[in-house]
Design a protein around this motif. Structure first.
Motif, mmCIF file in Angstrom:
data_model
loop_
_atom_site.group_PDB
_atom_site.id
_atom_site.type_symbol
_atom_site.label_atom_id
_atom_site.label_comp_id
_atom_site.label_asym_id
_atom_site.label_seq_id
_atom_site.Cartn_x
_atom_site.Cartn_y
_atom_site.Cartn_z
ATOM 1 N N GLN A 68 0.824 -1.209 0.000
ATOM 2 C CA GLN A 68 0.000 0.000 0.000
ATOM 3 C C GLN A 68 0.861 1.265 0.000
ATOM 4 O O GLN A 68 0.521 2.256 -0.637
ATOM 5 C CB GLN A 68 -0.951 0.009 1.197
ATOM 6 C CG GLN A 68 -2.186 -0.825 0.978
ATOM 7 C CD GLN A 68 -2.973 -0.391 -0.241
ATOM 8 O OE1 GLN A 68 -3.520 0.695 -0.300
ATOM 9 N NE2 GLN A 68 -2.982 -1.247 -1.242
ATOM 10 N N ALA A 69 1.988 1.228 0.693
ATOM 11 C CA ALA A 69 2.888 2.384 0.706
ATOM 12 C C ALA A 69 3.434 2.669 -0.694
ATOM 13 O O ALA A 69 3.586 3.831 -1.084
ATOM 14 C CB ALA A 69 4.037 2.159 1.680
ATOM 15 N N LEU A 70 3.688 1.628 -1.473
ATOM 16 C CA LEU A 70 4.138 1.821 -2.862
ATOM 17 C C LEU A 70 3.000 2.342 -3.735
ATOM 18 O O LEU A 70 3.187 3.243 -4.546
ATOM 19 C CB LEU A 70 4.677 0.514 -3.437
ATOM 20 C CG LEU A 70 6.045 0.063 -2.941
ATOM 21 C CD1 LEU A 70 6.343 -1.352 -3.428
ATOM 22 C CD2 LEU A 70 7.131 1.020 -3.402
ATOM 23 N N VAL A 71 1.810 1.778 -3.547
ATOM 24 C CA VAL A 71 0.662 2.154 -4.363
ATOM 25 C C VAL A 71 0.264 3.607 -4.127
ATOM 26 O O VAL A 71 0.017 4.350 -5.073
ATOM 27 C CB VAL A 71 -0.542 1.214 -4.089
ATOM 28 C CG1 VAL A 71 -1.817 1.743 -4.716
ATOM 29 C CG2 VAL A 71 -0.236 -0.189 -4.599
ATOM 30 N N ASP A 72 0.195 4.024 -2.876
ATOM 31 C CA ASP A 72 -0.278 5.386 -2.601
ATOM 32 C C ASP A 72 0.836 6.431 -2.588
ATOM 33 O O ASP A 72 0.593 7.599 -2.359
ATOM 34 C CB ASP A 72 -1.105 5.434 -1.314
ATOM 35 C CG ASP A 72 -0.306 5.164 -0.050
ATOM 36 O OD1 ASP A 72 0.929 5.312 -0.057
ATOM 37 O OD2 ASP A 72 -0.940 4.812 0.966
ATOM 38 N N GLY A 73 2.075 5.999 -2.845
ATOM 39 C CA GLY A 73 3.172 6.945 -3.008
ATOM 40 C C GLY A 73 3.924 7.304 -1.740
ATOM 41 O O GLY A 73 4.839 8.130 -1.776
ATOM 42 N N ARG A 74 3.570 6.722 -0.595
ATOM 43 C CA ARG A 74 4.305 7.026 0.636
ATOM 44 C C ARG A 74 5.729 6.496 0.578
ATOM 45 O O ARG A 74 6.613 7.047 1.215
ATOM 46 C CB ARG A 74 3.586 6.455 1.862
ATOM 47 C CG ARG A 74 2.336 7.219 2.245
ATOM 48 C CD ARG A 74 1.656 6.624 3.465
ATOM 49 N NE ARG A 74 0.953 5.400 3.041
ATOM 50 C CZ ARG A 74 1.053 4.232 3.660
ATOM 51 N NH1 ARG A 74 1.785 4.099 4.733
ATOM 52 N NH2 ARG A 74 0.394 3.190 3.216
ATOM 53 N N MET A 76 8.320 5.705 -2.335
ATOM 54 C CA MET A 76 8.553 5.736 -3.772
ATOM 55 C C MET A 76 9.567 4.688 -4.225
ATOM 56 O O MET A 76 9.593 4.304 -5.378
ATOM 57 C CB MET A 76 9.006 7.134 -4.213
ATOM 58 C CG MET A 76 7.941 8.194 -4.015
ATOM 59 S SD MET A 76 6.343 7.765 -4.762
ATOM 60 C CE MET A 76 6.735 7.894 -6.476
ATOM 61 N N ARG A 77 10.389 4.236 -3.310
ATOM 62 C CA ARG A 77 11.340 3.175 -3.644
ATOM 63 C C ARG A 77 11.026 1.967 -2.783
ATOM 64 O O ARG A 77 10.768 2.092 -1.587
ATOM 65 C CB ARG A 77 12.772 3.642 -3.386
ATOM 66 C CG ARG A 77 13.164 4.739 -4.337
ATOM 67 C CD ARG A 77 14.594 5.149 -4.275
ATOM 68 N NE ARG A 77 15.308 4.763 -3.079
ATOM 69 C CZ ARG A 77 16.528 5.149 -2.818
ATOM 70 N NH1 ARG A 77 17.162 5.923 -3.655
ATOM 71 N NH2 ARG A 77 17.132 4.774 -1.726
#
Length: 141
Positions: A68-74, A76-77
């Motif tokens: 979810q952190a990757l999907v919502d942009g929190r 980025m890597r």
């Protein structure tokens, strides 16, 4: 001629391919669309042959804080944890793609996973393949 479409992803990766598969069928091509179980009904309901791929990416992504952190942009890597999660999530996918593609004359590969694993499946089977991308994931010429 038999064509296998390999689509490993979520609804947006799979549903548009039913139209492509139907169009190919109308031209006399035998088509199988390989995707995850949640999309079986939509595929077969469109009159397209279904082949199973493991996992449920939508459910797993929603259940994973790292994904979810990757999907919502929190994030980025990808972190070490998210890369491990991704690697575990791909276990068995290549084998399932190879099973779905057995007897095909050409493979159409959707999305980053389809392209990554599917081209190796095509090479192993000795058949041509082509990417079917709805959004670019890597630069092209």
């Amino acid at each position: 001629m038999r064509t296998a479409i390999l689509a490993f992803g979520t609804r947006g990766d799979v549903v548009p391919l039913t139209g492509l598969a139907r169009h190919l069928r109308s031209g006399g091509v035998d088509v199988v669309l390989a995707a995850q179980e949640p999309y079986r009904v939509g595929i077969t309901g469109a009159g397209v042959e279904y082949a199973p791929l493991p996992r449920d990416m939508r459910a797993e992504t929603l259940a994973s804080p790292t994904a979810q952190a990757l999907v919502d942009g929190r994030a980025m890597r990808p972190s070490k944890e998210s890369l491990e999660e991704m690697r575990e999530g791909l276990r068995g996918v290549g084998q399932a793609m190879a099973a779905a593609a057995e007897g095909s004359d050409v493979l159409l590969l959707e999305g980053p996973v389809g392209a990554l694993l599917g081209r190796h499946v095509a090479a192993a089977l000795g058949v041509p393949s082509a990417g079917v991308m709805f959004q670019p994931a890597s630069p092209t010429a």
